[in-house]
Design a protein around this motif. Sequence first.
Motif, PDB file in Angstrom:
ATOM      1  N   LEU A 173      -5.610   9.819  -3.390  1.00  0.00           N
ATOM      2  CA  LEU A 173      -4.739  10.828  -3.983  1.00  0.00           C
ATOM      3  C   LEU A 173      -5.482  11.879  -4.791  1.00  0.00           C
ATOM      4  O   LEU A 173      -4.968  12.976  -4.995  1.00  0.00           O
ATOM      5  CB  LEU A 173      -3.675  10.150  -4.859  1.00  0.00           C
ATOM      6  CG  LEU A 173      -2.696   9.269  -4.096  1.00  0.00           C
ATOM      7  CD1 LEU A 173      -1.750   8.567  -5.051  1.00  0.00           C
ATOM      8  CD2 LEU A 173      -1.903  10.067  -3.073  1.00  0.00           C
TER       9      LEU A 173
ATOM     10  N   GLU B 182       1.339   4.024  -3.139  1.00  0.00           N
ATOM     11  CA  GLU B 182       1.099   5.461  -2.986  1.00  0.00           C
ATOM     12  C   GLU B 182       2.347   6.267  -3.353  1.00  0.00           C
ATOM     13  O   GLU B 182       2.266   7.264  -4.061  1.00  0.00           O
ATOM     14  CB  GLU B 182       0.655   5.775  -1.562  1.00  0.00           C
ATOM     15  CG  GLU B 182      -0.728   5.253  -1.242  1.00  0.00           C
ATOM     16  CD  GLU B 182      -1.064   5.313   0.240  1.00  0.00           C
ATOM     17  OE1 GLU B 182      -0.203   5.753   1.043  1.00  0.00           O
ATOM     18  OE2 GLU B 182      -2.183   4.920   0.591  1.00  0.00           O
TER      19      GLU B 182
ATOM     20  N   GLN C  52       0.839  -1.204   0.000  1.00  0.00           N
ATOM     21  CA  GLN C  52       0.000   0.000   0.000  1.00  0.00           C
ATOM     22  C   GLN C  52       0.879   1.261   0.000  1.00  0.00           C
ATOM     23  O   GLN C  52       0.690   2.156  -0.815  1.00  0.00           O
ATOM     24  CB  GLN C  52      -0.920  -0.002   1.229  1.00  0.00           C
ATOM     25  CG  GLN C  52      -1.763   1.247   1.392  1.00  0.00           C
ATOM     26  CD  GLN C  52      -2.959   1.280   0.480  1.00  0.00           C
ATOM     27  OE1 GLN C  52      -3.479   0.247   0.116  1.00  0.00           O
ATOM     28  NE2 GLN C  52      -3.395   2.460   0.108  1.00  0.00           N
ATOM     29  N   ARG C  53       1.834   1.297   0.900  1.00  0.00           N
ATOM     30  CA  ARG C  53       2.736   2.441   0.997  1.00  0.00           C
ATOM     31  C   ARG C  53       3.574   2.579  -0.282  1.00  0.00           C
ATOM     32  O   ARG C  53       3.772   3.674  -0.790  1.00  0.00           O
ATOM     33  CB  ARG C  53       3.644   2.259   2.220  1.00  0.00           C
ATOM     34  CG  ARG C  53       4.105   3.515   2.853  1.00  0.00           C
ATOM     35  CD  ARG C  53       4.812   3.296   4.176  1.00  0.00           C
ATOM     36  NE  ARG C  53       5.753   2.195   4.167  1.00  0.00           N
ATOM     37  CZ  ARG C  53       5.796   1.230   5.085  1.00  0.00           C
ATOM     38  NH1 ARG C  53       4.941   1.235   6.078  1.00  0.00           N
ATOM     39  NH2 ARG C  53       6.706   0.280   5.020  1.00  0.00           N
TER      40      ARG C  53
ATOM     41  N   CYS D  83      -5.414   3.152  -3.742  1.00  0.00           N
ATOM     42  CA  CYS D  83      -4.382   4.201  -3.650  1.00  0.00           C
ATOM     43  C   CYS D  83      -4.845   5.474  -4.349  1.00  0.00           C
ATOM     44  O   CYS D  83      -4.661   6.578  -3.836  1.00  0.00           O
ATOM     45  CB  CYS D  83      -3.079   3.743  -4.287  1.00  0.00           C
ATOM     46  SG  CYS D  83      -2.153   2.545  -3.365  1.00  0.00           S
TER      47      CYS D  83
ATOM     48  N   ARG E 142       2.663   8.809  -6.643  1.00  0.00           N
ATOM     49  CA  ARG E 142       3.042  10.218  -6.475  1.00  0.00           C
ATOM     50  C   ARG E 142       4.294  10.552  -7.282  1.00  0.00           C
ATOM     51  O   ARG E 142       4.371  11.597  -7.934  1.00  0.00           O
ATOM     52  CB  ARG E 142       3.266  10.539  -5.005  1.00  0.00           C
ATOM     53  CG  ARG E 142       2.004  10.867  -4.245  1.00  0.00           C
ATOM     54  CD  ARG E 142       2.312  11.487  -2.891  1.00  0.00           C
ATOM     55  NE  ARG E 142       3.148  10.641  -2.062  1.00  0.00           N
ATOM     56  CZ  ARG E 142       2.711   9.676  -1.258  1.00  0.00           C
ATOM     57  NH1 ARG E 142       1.416   9.439  -1.175  1.00  0.00           N
ATOM     58  NH2 ARG E 142       3.544   8.961  -0.536  1.00  0.00           N
TER      59      ARG E 142
END
Length: 154
Positions: A97, A60, A56-57, A93, A64
């Motif tokens: 955002l 993301e 997940q991290r 995700c 980005r």
Amino acid sequence: MDENPNKEAWNKAIQLLSRREYSYKELSQKLARSIEGADLDSVLQSLEEDGYLSDQRFCESFVRMRVGQGHGLIRIRFDLKQKGIASELLASCLEGLDIDWFVQAEELYRRKYRESLADKDFKERSKRMRFMSQRGFSIDEIQFAIEQVANDEC
């Protein structure tokens, strides 16, 4: 080396993760190339449980970064699939955002092409559309970007 292969894999993984985020699949492949005899699945599951490894991290962070580099959703989706990220995870995700892909396409187009397409030929138009497409933008997003720039110059 006298060290336990699992401990060696853990240390190598921590070393890699201290530099940047990795997906589960990506880290597994990287460790498999450098460490033999370790139970990588148990090491990676342990890293996940301890919060060091998170798809997940990673997702993301990757999204980005790629948006900042001027990539569109199609390209990002393809790259994440190669790195072992499921479509459902990408969708979750993207919810957080809140990215407007049409605006992203327009910004990239403006940065890349300072002059309008109005007086350019078909060959130049095809070249520009191909560039935007390779960056991962849909035909609708590309058309929007071209029209916005053309409208601003009128």
